[in-house]
Scaffold this motif. Structure first.
Motif, PDB file in Angstrom:
ATOM      1  N   LEU A  79       0.835  -1.206   0.000  1.00 35.36           N
ATOM      2  CA  LEU A  79       0.000   0.000   0.000  1.00 35.36           C
ATOM      3  C   LEU A  79       0.871   1.258   0.000  1.00 35.36           C
ATOM      4  N   ALA A  80       1.878   1.298   0.868  1.00 36.88           N
ATOM      5  CA  ALA A  80       2.724   2.499   0.970  1.00 36.88           C
ATOM      6  C   ALA A  80       3.483   2.742  -0.328  1.00 36.88           C
ATOM      7  N   GLY A  81       4.037   1.676  -0.898  1.00 44.95           N
ATOM      8  CA  GLY A  81       4.809   1.809  -2.136  1.00 44.95           C
ATOM      9  C   GLY A  81       3.935   2.266  -3.288  1.00 44.95           C
ATOM     10  N   GLN A  82       2.742   1.689  -3.409  1.00 48.11           N
ATOM     11  CA  GLN A  82       1.846   2.048  -4.519  1.00 48.11           C
ATOM     12  C   GLN A  82       1.331   3.474  -4.379  1.00 48.11           C
ATOM     13  N   ALA A  83       1.021   3.886  -3.155  1.00 49.58           N
ATOM     14  CA  ALA A  83       0.524   5.257  -2.947  1.00 49.58           C
ATOM     15  C   ALA A  83       1.614   6.276  -3.282  1.00 49.58           C
ATOM     16  N   ALA A  84       2.840   6.020  -2.819  1.00 50.01           N
ATOM     17  CA  ALA A  84       3.940   6.953  -3.103  1.00 50.01           C
ATOM     18  C   ALA A  84       4.188   7.039  -4.604  1.00 50.01           C
ATOM     19  N   ALA A  85       4.198   5.886  -5.278  1.00 56.33           N
ATOM     20  CA  ALA A  85       4.457   5.853  -6.727  1.00 56.33           C
ATOM     21  C   ALA A  85       3.396   6.647  -7.484  1.00 56.33           C
ATOM     22  N   GLU A  86       2.159   6.570  -7.024  1.00 53.65           N
ATOM     23  CA  GLU A  86       1.043   7.285  -7.648  1.00 53.65           C
ATOM     24  C   GLU A  86       1.297   8.796  -7.693  1.00 53.65           C
ATOM     25  N   ILE A  87       2.039   9.299  -6.703  1.00 50.05           N
ATOM     26  CA  ILE A  87       2.304  10.741  -6.598  1.00 50.05           C
ATOM     27  C   ILE A  87       3.670  11.116  -7.201  1.00 50.05           C
ATOM     28  N   GLY A  88       4.407  10.078  -7.665  1.00 46.88           N
ATOM     29  CA  GLY A  88       5.680  10.376  -8.308  1.00 46.88           C
ATOM     30  C   GLY A  88       6.898  10.089  -7.453  1.00 46.88           C
ATOM     31  N   PHE A  89       6.701   9.482  -6.258  1.00 48.79           N
ATOM     32  CA  PHE A  89       7.824   9.061  -5.427  1.00 48.79           C
ATOM     33  C   PHE A  89       8.026   7.557  -5.636  1.00 48.79           C
ATOM     34  N   GLY A  90       8.647   7.198  -6.773  1.00 42.91           N
ATOM     35  CA  GLY A  90       8.888   5.787  -7.051  1.00 42.91           C
ATOM     36  C   GLY A  90       9.940   5.227  -6.105  1.00 42.91           C
ATOM     37  N   GLY A  91       9.878   3.917  -5.823  1.00 44.87           N
ATOM     38  CA  GLY A  91      10.895   3.242  -5.025  1.00 44.87           C
ATOM     39  C   GLY A  91      10.873   3.587  -3.545  1.00 44.87           C
ATOM     40  N   PHE A  92       9.724   4.046  -3.040  1.00 44.87           N
ATOM     41  CA  PHE A  92       9.640   4.355  -1.600  1.00 44.87           C
ATOM     42  C   PHE A  92       9.682   3.054  -0.802  1.00 44.87           C
ATOM     43  N   ALA A  93      10.702   2.921   0.059  1.00 44.66           N
ATOM     44  CA  ALA A  93      10.887   1.703   0.857  1.00 44.66           C
ATOM     45  C   ALA A  93      10.873   2.086   2.336  1.00 44.66           C
ATOM     46  N   PRO A  94       9.699   2.143   2.948  1.00 43.94           N
ATOM     47  CA  PRO A  94       9.621   2.587   4.344  1.00 43.94           C
ATOM     48  C   PRO A  94      10.248   1.569   5.299  1.00 43.94           C
ATOM     49  N   GLU A  95      10.897   2.078   6.342  1.00 43.71           N
ATOM     50  CA  GLU A  95      11.483   1.216   7.379  1.00 43.71           C
ATOM     51  C   GLU A  95      10.593   1.166   8.601  1.00 43.71           C
ATOM     52  N   VAL A  96       9.717   2.158   8.697  1.00 42.04           N
ATOM     53  CA  VAL A  96       8.917   2.365   9.906  1.00 42.04           C
ATOM     54  C   VAL A  96       7.455   2.511   9.522  1.00 42.04           C
ATOM     55  N   CYS A  97       6.574   1.868  10.266  1.00 40.45           N
ATOM     56  CA  CYS A  97       5.164   2.259  10.226  1.00 40.45           C
ATOM     57  C   CYS A  97       4.753   2.603  11.657  1.00 40.45           C
ATOM     58  N   LEU A  98       4.577   3.895  11.898  1.00 41.70           N
ATOM     59  CA  LEU A  98       4.068   4.368  13.193  1.00 41.70           C
ATOM     60  C   LEU A  98       2.545   4.281  13.138  1.00 41.70           C
ATOM     61  N   ILE A  99       1.965   3.655  14.155  1.00 42.17           N
ATOM     62  CA  ILE A  99       0.515   3.432  14.188  1.00 42.17           C
ATOM     63  C   ILE A  99      -0.070   4.239  15.349  1.00 42.17           C
ATOM     64  N   ASN A 100      -0.947   5.174  15.007  1.00 42.33           N
ATOM     65  CA  ASN A 100      -1.563   6.062  16.002  1.00 42.33           C
ATOM     66  C   ASN A 100      -3.020   5.657  16.214  1.00 42.33           C
ATOM     67  N   ARG A 101      -3.444   5.599  17.476  1.00 41.71           N
ATOM     68  CA  ARG A 101      -4.835   5.277  17.780  1.00 41.71           C
ATOM     69  C   ARG A 101      -5.485   6.436  18.538  1.00 41.71           C
ATOM     70  N   TYR A 102      -6.570   6.960  17.967  1.00 40.34           N
ATOM     71  CA  TYR A 102      -7.325   8.061  18.571  1.00 40.34           C
ATOM     72  C   TYR A 102      -8.666   7.534  19.041  1.00 40.34           C
ATOM     73  N   VAL A 103      -9.012   7.800  20.290  1.00 37.09           N
ATOM     74  CA  VAL A 103     -10.380   7.581  20.761  1.00 37.09           C
ATOM     75  C   VAL A 103     -11.030   8.965  20.824  1.00 37.09           C
ATOM     76  N   PRO A 104     -12.371   9.050  20.937  1.00 35.17           N
ATOM     77  CA  PRO A 104     -12.993  10.374  20.959  1.00 35.17           C
ATOM     78  C   PRO A 104     -12.321  11.299  21.983  1.00 35.17           C
ATOM     79  N   GLY A 105     -12.017  12.512  21.551  1.00 38.51           N
ATOM     80  CA  GLY A 105     -11.356  13.495  22.409  1.00 38.51           C
ATOM     81  C   GLY A 105      -9.844  13.538  22.214  1.00 38.51           C
ATOM     82  N   ALA A 106      -9.261  12.450  21.719  1.00 39.24           N
ATOM     83  CA  ALA A 106      -7.796  12.439  21.532  1.00 39.24           C
ATOM     84  C   ALA A 106      -7.425  13.385  20.388  1.00 39.24           C
TER      85      ALA A 106
END
Ligand code: MD6
Ligand code: FE
Length: 193
Positions: A79-106
């Motif tokens: 998903l990350a590679g295809q989305a980046a390529a769609e915008i012209g950032f070919g070859g995006f190879a992420p090392e990190v996926c930071l996952i944020n969780r928001y509950v109401p009010g956060a």
């Protein structure tokens, strides 16, 4: 902004997310200033973004377990590679996926993402669950912000001249998402080094 780009990856993403959270549960970290964040976080990939009293850093290990973060699932990477390529950032190879969780009010106050060494690489940001208002400002914290509504499945690719813009998330409004329940999850894919 790629509206709905993640929808076709949906079930795989949610299954993979469940797996990650079993191994590295969400936790509310502390900022160097001593405040506990309202957003709960975890990571997958070869590094994770962490904050504690000593500062912000990318760490190969989860400080809670001293073990490596769960590996990045193939569906996340695709998903990350295809989305980046769609915008012209070919070859995006992420090392990190930071996952944020928001509950109401956060919320997330205005900040710049500048803990990465290669500011030429974009960040790919995926929204799941409840909608949020994303605040997008300028190069100074005091610059006026624009507001964008981010919905389930939306993907933002962020790079180039905007890479160091101040941004944040307004307090999450209450609601119930049919797939994700009473929360918003944000995945941000980064190159750390
Ligand atoms: C969030 N996102 O959407 C917080 N940073 O929950 C971010 O802070 C962010 O979405 C850099 C690039 C894209 C982002
Ligand atoms: Fe950010």
């Amino acid at each position: 902004m790629l509206r709905g780009f993640a929808l076709s990856f949906g079930d795989d993403l949610i299954a993979a997310l469940r797996d990650i959270v079993t191994q590295a549960p969400f936790r509310r970290m502390h900022t160097p200033g001593g405040h506990q964040m309202s957003v709960a976080m975890t990571n997958c990939g070869s590094f994770g973004w962490v904050t504690d009293r000593t500062g912000y850093r990318y760490d190969p290990n989860d400080p809670e377990t001293a073990k490596p973060w769960p590996p990045m699932p193939p569906s996340f990477r695709a998903l990350a590679g295809q989305a980046a390529a769609e915008i012209g950032f070919g070859g995006f190879a992420p090392e990190v996926c930071l996952i944020n969780r928001y509950v109401p009010g956060a919320r997330m106050s205005l900040h710049q993402d500048k803990d990465e060494l290669d500011l030429g690489a974009p960040i790919v940001s995926v929204s799941l669950g409840l909608p949020a208002i994303f605040l997008f400002g300028g190069m100074k914290r005091s610059d006026k912000t624009q507001r964008f509504r981010l919905e389930h499945g939306d993907v933002a690719v962020w790079g180039g001249p905007a890479r160091l813009a101040f941004h944040g998330v307004a307090p999450l409004a209450d609601g119930e998402h049919p797939l994700m329940g009473r929360q918003r999850i944000n995945l941000t894919f980064r190159k750390a080094r």
